[in-house]
Enzyme design. Structure first.
Site: not given
Ligand code: UN1
Length: 517
Positions: A274, A308
């Site tokens: 990820e 992210c």
């Molecule tokens: C991340 O930013 O690595 O959906 C994951 C969202 C959070 C993202 C988490 N749960 O914005």
């Protein structure tokens, strides 16, 4: 239940509660207990709010790895025999303990990351929910049954554990990336070794302590271990050791590439990535602009742009772009930025000084590329790592400002005239995590959701790009890496699939061909 914390918490009290008022070991395995001290490197846990070193951790060393991995392998051989629903009850208990300690853990997350208390609590709420999801899932790890073409044969799929799962997580979600991966791994009969970012050591240690409490109650010692090195050489053991069957990595595309190359050298080992996102939201001429402005504001400024899933690009129809930018600027101006320990704060500091440098660099490059600053653009003149959430307009879709993911609260506004053009701009980046559209036009929405629409792993309509519901599969395409965690059927990513065929009738096609005396 999430309740509002009314006062600034007492840092010393919270740290003491988790034994973090003294140098705390960074390595835990049920074979050794907590291990630290001697000449091990020390990780300074700096609070990004003011740079104060609030705690110190005795980091894991490469020499600590063998005990951790050997134990994870040995424990897995017993854990795989525990009925999955029982494994789920263990995870549910971990969720309960997180809930019982919600406020104190939120304080720890805030000290680690600089996130506001509200955001820290909401991250932990996701972990609590993730425990609930995994506990339920543990009774529903279904395979299909198939119709055999042979008489008196039964055929079906079943899912078995992979073995040991290594989780490498980034600083921005110090609890929930572990929960999204680790809880699914554990209900599936795998054991888990967690290597958190050394920028956020406190949350990992606090969570491991709660896990240990649940493990005692459920006789599940060693299902979760912690390996917290300060240096890359020691960290690399997680990806190079062939006894780690699956590496789940969250972080930059560059490191994700290294993980995939290293793990793939041995076929059969798996990785789950990820990595970077460069998330955009299209706002068309029919959109509810006030709804869009609120969603885009939180998407940009939430977690100080360090998700992210943060909104990095807005692709607005030329007819509404001015109004939209005006509303966004109005919304940005209302965001309380400040010390994450203050209950009124919505947006805290950046994680470290290099993130502040990244912020400055994007602003400089954008200006050189001819973009304008519609809001923000400055480092805030106060102690700590605070920057103004920023709106850039007139950004060229091909420029590095629009093409590269920078983990800071800056959003680039681009414009379009036709939907085809909007979708082309939307998809014309290397990353593919989250995407969105604000519209009230069904045809536009469905076009964006069709095969010729968004090429991302996540699409959200009339919402922000952040804050994925844990019930959905989480992850993205292209350079984001293709992995999926959290809900839907993501649990399958932590399992090996087996097709079973059973002949229960006592006859075979060779009965007339072969005879035995
Ligand atoms: C991340 O930013 O690595 O959906 C994951 C969202 C959070 C993202 C988490 N749960 O914005």
């Amino acid at each position: 239940m999430t309740t509002a914390i009314k006062q600034r918490f007492d840092t010393a009290e919270v740290l003491q509660k988790f034994g973090l008022d003294q140098i705390h070991p960074g390595t835990y395995s049920s074979a050794t207990g907590w291990v630290g001290g001697d000449d091990r490197p020390v990780i300074d846990a700096e609070c990004p709010a003011d740079g104060e070193i609030v705690a110190q951790i005795s980091a894991s060393e490469e020499s600590d790895w063998e005990a951790v991995i050997a134990n994870a392998v040995a424990v897995q051989k017993k854990w795989r025999d525990v009925p999955a629903p029982r494994r789920g009850e263990f995870i549910r208990r971990i969720g309960q303990l997180i809930e019982e300690n919600h406020d104190d853990l939120a304080a720890i997350v805030a000290l680690d990351t600089g996130k506001s208390i509200a955001e820290s609590k909401s991250e932990l709420k996701e972990s609590i929910d993730m425990a609930g999801l995994a506990a339920g899932q543990s009774r529903m790890m279904y395979g299909y049954t198939q119709q055999s073409q042979r008489p008196d044969h039964r055929m079906y799929d079943q899912y078995h554990p992979l073995g040991v799962v290594g989780i490498i997580s980034a600083y921005n979600f110090p609890a929930n990336v572990w929960a999204q991966n680790g809880f699914l791994a554990a209900i599936g009969g795998n054991t888990v070794i967690w290597k958190p970012s050394p920028k956020v050591p406190l949350t990992a240690i606090a969570l491991q302590q709660l896990v240990n409490q649940a493990a005692e109650e459920f006789d599940a010692q060693g299902v979760f271990s912690l390996y917290l090195p300060a240096e890359n050489a020691a960290a690399e053991r997680v990806i190079t050791d062939l006894r780690v069957d699956l590496v789940s990595f969250t972080g930059s595309t560059q490191v994700g590439q290294l993980v995939s190359e290293t793990v793939s050298q041995t076929l059969g080992r798996r990785y789950q990535l990820e990595c970077s996102g460069n998330n955009a939201c299209i706002v068309d001429e029919t959109a509810d602009l006030e709804l869009a402005a609120r969603a885009l504001t939180f998407g940009t400024v939430g977690t100080t742009g360090q998700r992210c899933t943060s909104t990095r690009r807005v692709i607005a129809h030329v007819s509404i772009v001015d109004k939209l930018v005006e509303l966004m600027a109005e919304a940005f101006a209302q965001i309380p930025i400040g010390d994450p320990r203050d209950p009124g704060t919505m947006v805290g500091p950046l994680i470290d000084s290099s993130a502040v440098e990244d912020f400055k660099l994007v602003i400089e490059k954008a200006a050189a590329d001819g973009a304008q600053i519609a809001y923000g653009g400055n480092v805030i003149d106060r102690p700590g790592l605070y920057v103004e959430p920023t709106i850039l307009t007139g950004v060229d879709p091909k420029s590095s400002t629009a093409q590269e993911e920078t983990f800071v609260p800056i959003v680039s506004v681009l414009t379009y005239e036709t939907l085809d053009e909007a979708i082309r701009i939307h998809n014309d980046v290397a990353q593919g995590l989250a995407s969105g559209m604000h519209s009230t036009n069904l045809t536009n929405i469905e076009t964006f959701l069709s095969a010729r629409g968004s090429d991302c792993g996540i699409v959200r309509i009339n919402m922000g790009t952040t804050g994925a519901d844990i019930g959905a599969a989480f992850g993205g395409e292209k350079e984001t890496g293709g992995g999926r965690t959290a809900g839907s059927d993501s649990w399958k990513g932590f399992m090996r699939r087996q097709s079973v065929c059973v002949n229960w009738g006592g006859k075979s096609p060779w009965d007339n061909q072969i005879t035995f005396n």
